[in-house]
Design a protein around this motif. Structure first.
Motif: not given
Length: 163
Positions: A47-59, A69-75
């Motif tokens: 969880v600590r590692l995931f909390r460090k992700l920024k919106l730019s990382d997700i982008g 791949e057409g894979e949804p982000t949440g999945s």
């Protein structure tokens, strides 16, 4: 219940089994304790590692991996969380040490299991082989039916002789 133990020396047989398997029972209890402690630490690190992700990382994940791949982000992030958590659990020395002790079990001394196994064993296997019902709510889950033992390969389609 007490009468069941009294007749046919059931109490004596049960006590003998407990005495014969005392070491294995303690080792199994230590393993469960190590899992309880280790999973908590592994979850905290994940969880600590995931909390460090920024919106730019997700982008960036969306651009580089998901759009093609057409894979949804949440999945995808739930799948990534699963793998990172597994990695962190495997890093727990206490779990690995306790698991090594279980490799010394001598199955010949244990009572013969039921053919179908206990309901607890069946529940464990069911959870091992399937995704949780809540996970299936995420897009991509139903279309990607994967069974235990499947090998998944992203292989390029081989060209046909005519094309």
């Amino acid at each position: 219940m007490k009468s069941d133990l009294d007749e046919n020396n059931r109490l004596e047989r049960q006590l003998e089994r407990l005495a014969e398997n005392a070491i294995e029972s303690r080792d199994l209890a230590r393993f469960f304790n190590a899992i309880e402690i280790g999973v908590s630490g592994a979850a905290d690190r994940t969880v600590r590692l995931f909390r460090k992700l920024k919106l730019s990382d997700i982008g960036q994940i969306q651009q580089l991996l998901l759009s093609a791949e057409g894979e949804p982000t949440g999945s995808y992030l739930v799948d990534v969380f699963d793998r990172v958590l597994q990695h962190e659990i495997e890093a727990e020395a206490g779990i690995i040490d306790a698991a090594e002790k279980l490799n010394e079990f001598k199955t010949l001394r244990h009572p013969t299991p039921y053919v179908a196994g206990s309901s607890e064993l069946q529940e464990l296997v069911q959870r091992l082989l399937t995704q949780n019902q809540n996970r299936l709510r995420l897009p991509g889950s139903i279309d990607a039916v994967v069974a235990f033992g499947d090998n998944i390969c992203a292989c390029a389609k081989a060209p046909t002789p005519s094309g």
